[in-house]
Design an enzyme around this catalytic site. Sequence first.
Site, PDB file in Angstrom:
ATOM      1  N   GLN A 135       1.381 -10.929  -3.845  1.00 14.86           N
ATOM      2  CA  GLN A 135       2.068 -10.192  -2.787  1.00 14.86           C
ATOM      3  C   GLN A 135       2.468 -11.127  -1.651  1.00 14.86           C
ATOM      4  O   GLN A 135       3.313 -10.788  -0.839  1.00 14.86           O
ATOM      5  CB  GLN A 135       1.163  -9.073  -2.255  1.00 14.86           C
ATOM      6  CG  GLN A 135       0.935  -7.958  -3.265  1.00 14.86           C
ATOM      7  CD  GLN A 135       0.091  -6.813  -2.753  1.00 14.86           C
ATOM      8  OE1 GLN A 135      -0.868  -6.432  -3.400  1.00 14.86           O
ATOM      9  NE2 GLN A 135       0.427  -6.233  -1.619  1.00 14.86           N
ATOM     10  N   ARG A 190      -2.967   0.429  -0.324  1.00 14.06           N
ATOM     11  CA  ARG A 190      -1.878   1.195   0.292  1.00 14.06           C
ATOM     12  C   ARG A 190      -2.266   1.604   1.713  1.00 14.06           C
ATOM     13  O   ARG A 190      -2.272   2.779   2.074  1.00 14.06           O
ATOM     14  CB  ARG A 190      -1.545   2.417  -0.535  1.00 14.06           C
ATOM     15  CG  ARG A 190      -0.076   2.780  -0.343  1.00 14.06           C
ATOM     16  CD  ARG A 190       0.392   3.881  -1.222  1.00 14.06           C
ATOM     17  NE  ARG A 190       1.815   4.045  -1.046  1.00 14.06           N
ATOM     18  CZ  ARG A 190       2.678   4.205  -2.028  1.00 14.06           C
ATOM     19  NH1 ARG A 190       2.262   4.219  -3.251  1.00 14.06           N
ATOM     20  NH2 ARG A 190       3.948   4.363  -1.784  1.00 14.06           N
ATOM     21  N   CYS A 191      -2.589   0.596   2.493  1.00 15.97           N
ATOM     22  CA  CYS A 191      -3.193   0.845   3.799  1.00 15.97           C
ATOM     23  C   CYS A 191      -2.983  -0.387   4.647  1.00 15.97           C
ATOM     24  O   CYS A 191      -2.854  -1.487   4.138  1.00 15.97           O
ATOM     25  CB  CYS A 191      -4.684   1.086   3.579  1.00 15.97           C
ATOM     26  SG  CYS A 191      -5.755   0.795   4.971  1.00 15.97           S
ATOM     27  N   GLU A 204       2.729   3.087   3.472  1.00 16.88           N
ATOM     28  CA  GLU A 204       1.326   3.471   3.429  1.00 16.88           C
ATOM     29  C   GLU A 204       1.033   4.822   4.052  1.00 16.88           C
ATOM     30  O   GLU A 204      -0.014   5.422   3.793  1.00 16.88           O
ATOM     31  CB  GLU A 204       0.493   2.416   4.146  1.00 16.88           C
ATOM     32  CG  GLU A 204       0.019   1.383   3.197  1.00 16.88           C
ATOM     33  CD  GLU A 204       0.508   0.015   3.573  1.00 16.88           C
ATOM     34  OE1 GLU A 204       0.536  -0.268   4.772  1.00 16.88           O
ATOM     35  OE2 GLU A 204       0.848  -0.760   2.686  1.00 16.88           O
TER      36      GLU A 204
END
Length: 806
Positions: free
Chosen positions: A237, A384-385, A760
């Site tokens: 990522q 996802r935060c 997110e």
Amino acid sequence: MNDLTPTREQRTAALEGMGCKRKRVEDIRFTQGKGNYVDDVKLPGMLHGDFVRSPHPHARVKSINSEEALKVPGVLAVITAETLKTVNLAWMPTLAGDVQMVLADGKVLFQNQEVAFVVATDRYAADDGINKVVVEYEPLPVVIDPFKAMDPDAPVLREDLAGKTTGAHGPRKHHNHIFEWTVGDKDLTDAAFRKADVTIKEMISYHRTHPSPLETCQCVCSFDKIRGELTIYGTFQAPHVIRTVVSLIAKIPEQKIHVISPDIGGGFGNKVGAYPGYICAAVASIVTGKPVKWVEDRIENLTATSFARDYHMTTEIAATKEGKVTGLRVHVLADHGAFDACADPSKWPAGFFNIVTGSYDFPVAHLSVDGIYTNKAPGGVAYRCSFRVTEAAYCIERGMDILAQKLGMDPAELRLKNFIRQEQFPYHSALGWEYDSGDYHTAMKKMMETVDYAGLRKQQAEKREAFKRGETRDIMGIGVSFFTEIVGAGPSKNCDILGIAMFDSCEIRLHPTGAGIARVGSKSQGQGHETTWAQIIATEIGIPADNIMVEEGNTDTAPYGLGTYGSRSTPVAGAAIAMAARKIKAKAQMIAAYKLEVHEDDLEWDIDGFRVKGLPEKSMAMKDICWAAYNSVPPGMEPGLEAVSYYDPPNMTYPFGAYICVMDIDVDTGVYKVKRFYALDDCGTRINPMIIEGQVHGGLTEAFAIAMGQEIRYDETGNVVTGSFMDFFMPTAVETPHWETDFTVTPSPHHPIGAKGVGESPNVGGVPAFSNAVNDAFGFLGSTHIQMPHDFWRNWTAAKKLGVFA
Ligand code: CDP
């Protein structure tokens, strides 16, 4: 203007710029199986590596015997910690300032820890090889329950830290303690609690879970001995950060490392960190002189790389009897597993958890977090935060519901009473953040009107009466959640990774024919950057989005960027894109002025080019300016049309949203039915409404999974009991509820295009909405708080405990 001259609307539409539901350009290849993922990379002579992993959660490694493994046809090498020590790579630094074993060095600290790396001509031979490696273990007592990790007689987990009373984030209180992090004013907060009419206190756990990207973590490392160059294809990522980290730890000059993240099949935080597989594949390639591929399987992914959450949050709220909050006190016990490998900006041992005051105007607050070691896998990623925001939102949103219950107030009413008001922005929170913009009342009221909140409560009251009369065994829950996110790490004053400031970057190069390429420091894992980044450029400089190719993920070509996670791409890279486009526009204006023989100040921008003020027929389209940039620029000006921007944001962005979940639970079976889920998101300026909707659907599905069943669970002996999709809840289209989405638009005042992140938000706001629905349902039976995940079994157990069976 004749009939064939396009209208302003047609010119705008032709650009497919911001606000347009442009179809995802990347889907052309994805939907035809033409993506290029790491496992598609096949280099000549490529070898394959696979891990011997520990069956024990805590054991001394007495010996490792590779003799039989090396006899397996195709097996070429077995790498152990002893091999890695010869190149000083037996341990690696973590993003959180700790160190982590690459391969077991003397002992293992969690089940499935990497013990040896078998390299073979193909994956099957490697697998046969790992079954022949004989490891002798001496089991040791385990620490699984985080609440027992700091008992005086708890086993010592990290012998390498023996005698160290200070860690990367300050003093350590115990041999299994990592750090204590405190924020806020303790005295003022304690005083608020002493004066309060009403207080609540609850231990709210956010269980351990794990991202589940379609594609697991993987890499191909190829070392060229002649050139001394290492090429790494990987599911990264943040490819540039990986290049720097590899250079620092492997002592290979950074220009000789080429990191390429090709297409990535989902990340969700799982692919931010550096894992032993990457180091072992690189070392194996250096040792054998051949490219080496490592591909994690699903069990390895779930059990060894990057868990998320595992926060145990003792939450206290002080309030007046009218329901005005006066203080917040939170203590978190943070289970980090065997190594502190949390993926947070360096100075933030608990991420941005201090956003825990949420959307409410708390005059005072105090937060303390204790990080501890246990015999579980390391990680602590932002699934996802944005760095522990999800935990914080869950904590405060459950807390507010518990307070509402104690006060006998409606949870939506309590929220409306305590929201930060629109005129208070920019708002300084009691725990140190400056919220950029928000209009919470409008969003909440829109949500309440759209779903007919009053009607739903009426329906609930009727159902409850029917339950009391024995006419139904369903209990109805209405879960309200209102979240404030903090995304866009980040301003260099706050955020760095291993000393590298968290800016982001974009380089735009326009070609003579009015087309161009944009290279960006972010890295899409499915978020559609190739589509949306071109839309920003289209609106900014009037070149159709279809004429802009977006490229990310190759460290040789993309400018240095900090990558994509924590919904930082739009707030940071998105801003860099707009700023680079504006530099191009400024040069284009000089060229247009020269060609139109007017002063630059006499020009004004008009959709897709410049026109002379007051003389609209005298204009030059951007496409023609591109051509001119390569043949007739003003004297003294360099030809070409190209710009780079490195953007260090002045602040984070603070998206928010109002969610509601309506659910029925059958008390006899624990089976729940989500009757309705409505999600209103405000992410400021919307670049592509269709992509936003896709992001919201995906995030809500993950929120549903986490709240309603998804968990990495250990038994008391340290075995992972949810290590495959047989046990780890992965909702399919069959289980996934229908999502209703909506929006308001409150632009960010400091972002060049006013956009905030969104990826997110649905996970952050969705989990508390589900959990509040379940708790609201059981609240009617007298319960205050039931821990997640709320699977059928736990619902049934809760009903049983609450005495619904005769
Ligand atoms: O960092 P990440 O890409 O995961 O998250 P993001 O910045 O929230 O962006 C996710 C996707 O939504 C990207 O394709 C963005 O361009 C898009 N988006 C949008 O269209 N408008 C916004 N205001 C925010 C994001």
